[in-house]
Write a protein that holds these residues in place. Structure first.
Motif, mmCIF file in Angstrom:
data_model
loop_
_atom_site.group_PDB
_atom_site.id
_atom_site.type_symbol
_atom_site.label_atom_id
_atom_site.label_comp_id
_atom_site.label_asym_id
_atom_site.label_seq_id
_atom_site.Cartn_x
_atom_site.Cartn_y
_atom_site.Cartn_z
ATOM 1 N N UNK A 181 0.821 -1.216 0.000
ATOM 2 C CA UNK A 181 0.000 0.000 0.000
ATOM 3 C C UNK A 181 0.851 1.260 0.000
ATOM 4 N N UNK A 182 2.089 1.175 0.533
ATOM 5 C CA UNK A 182 2.918 2.371 0.696
ATOM 6 C C UNK A 182 3.192 3.047 -0.648
ATOM 7 N N UNK A 183 3.342 2.249 -1.694
ATOM 8 C CA UNK A 183 3.664 2.811 -3.010
ATOM 9 C C UNK A 183 2.528 3.646 -3.586
ATOM 10 N N UNK A 184 1.325 3.510 -3.033
ATOM 11 C CA UNK A 184 0.184 4.288 -3.516
ATOM 12 C C UNK A 184 -0.140 5.486 -2.623
ATOM 13 N N UNK A 185 0.589 5.618 -1.520
ATOM 14 C CA UNK A 185 0.304 6.704 -0.591
ATOM 15 C C UNK A 185 0.753 8.051 -1.161
ATOM 16 N N UNK A 186 -0.085 9.077 -1.069
ATOM 17 C CA UNK A 186 0.395 10.421 -1.406
ATOM 18 C C UNK A 186 1.260 10.961 -0.273
ATOM 19 N N UNK A 187 1.869 12.092 -0.494
ATOM 20 C CA UNK A 187 2.651 12.748 0.551
ATOM 21 C C UNK A 187 1.730 13.634 1.377
ATOM 22 N N UNK A 188 1.755 13.466 2.686
ATOM 23 C CA UNK A 188 0.987 14.362 3.555
ATOM 24 C C UNK A 188 1.657 14.414 4.919
#
Length: 306
Positions: A181-188
């Motif tokens: 899932x980490x590869x799909x996370x946006x930056x926030x």
């Protein structure tokens, strides 16, 4: 071939991928590579992603270690892709059963990987106690770390982390398959804390009492990192909404415990806003940011679907 490679004992030990996102710290990269390659667990692949450093010494260090140790791969990005994409790049390049990020300003005991692997009985994430080293002042400080264990209930672990929301647990050892899932996370803002919640409610997180890791600070004091570096303000909405949705939708908790976890999270986010914004009532700020995020993220999609 490095010492210990090719031996029967080496062959059956799990492959651990170490991702090193680096930028403009040649001496830090050298220190990191020396300490990672000195791990007692020898079955490693080390992926160095140079985020288009302007200091040519970084490339020289990367090429030097790649030439003398076959476990090291050095990749130089043609242009700066940003910090979060660089963290994703080393993860996407990994092939090991286990994975860890190693920052180019941190330090590790030679036993870090071995002890974390030994503690990961069911493939849970394992992190340890750690110090922070302020190198300019030559000052070392210990850090609070929550006591997490998958043997306890998921709700108990969530509440424990809410009491001590330590983002540096991201620098533990993870089963690589649990990080897709980490590869799909946006930056926030606070994405590292969200990451820990995902691991707690996924494979689980275990913290061990050994101090095997040092977070390095190459400045007089720690500088807060904002996603919006120009505004120098936190946007709490993406972290709040994603974590609240995670708690409500997880299958790791029955419905009553999901609501209990969400209630505890609300209190924590209010305390976080009070601390950083120095305000009495955090709710108006959170509501404004959530509404702005909602309009920005969802309204354009709604119009596009008409």
């Amino acid at each position: 071939m490095s010492i210990g490679e090719g031996s029967p004992e080496h062959a059956h030990r799990p492959l651990v991928s170490v991702g090193i996102p680096t930028f403009n710290r040649p001496e830090g990269l050298r220190r990191t590579l020396c300490q990672i390659l000195a791990q007692t667990h020898r079955n490693l692949e080390v992926i160095v992603s140079d985020n288009a450093s302007t200091n040519p010494e970084v490339e020289l260090v990367g090429m030097e270690f790649a030439a003398k140790d076959g476990r090291v791969r050095y990749i130089r990005q043609p242009a700066n892709i940003g910090a979060m994409p660089n963290f994703k790049y080393v993860l996407q390049s990994a092939t090991g059963d286990y994975f860890m990020w190693a920052a180019d300003d941190d330090e590790w005991s030679p036993l870090f990987i071995e002890k974390c692997l030994s503690a990961s009985a069911q493939g849970e994430t394992v992190a340890c106690k750690f110090d922070t080293l302020f190198r300019v002042a030559d000052r070392r400080e210990s850090n609070p770390v929550p006591t997490l264990n998958p043997a306890c209930s998921a709700l108990a672990n969530v509440k424990e982390f809410l009491q001590c929301m330590q983002p540096s647990l991201i620098y533990g050892l993870h089963k690589r398959a649990s990080l897709e899932y980490f590869n799909k996370l946006p930056t926030f803002d606070f994405v590292d804390c969200y990451f820990v919640f995902r691991q707690i409610l996924g494979p689980g997180v275990k913290t061990i009492p050994d101090v095997l890791y040092t977070a390095g600070v190459d400045a007089v004091s720690y500088e807060i990192k904002y996603v919006d570096a120009h505004a120098k303000k936190f946007d709490y909405a993406p972290f709040y909404l994603r974590t609240a949705a995670l708690m409500l939708l997880t299958r790791s908790l029955p419905l009553r415990e999901r609501l209990e976890a969400l209630k505890a999270f609300n209190q924590t986010i209010y305390g976080l806003i009070r601390h950083h914004e120095n305000c009495g009532d955090p709710r108006p700020l959170l509501v404004r940011q959530v509404w702005r995020f909602w309009r920005r993220a969802l309204v354009p999609r709604w119009f596009m679907s008409l």
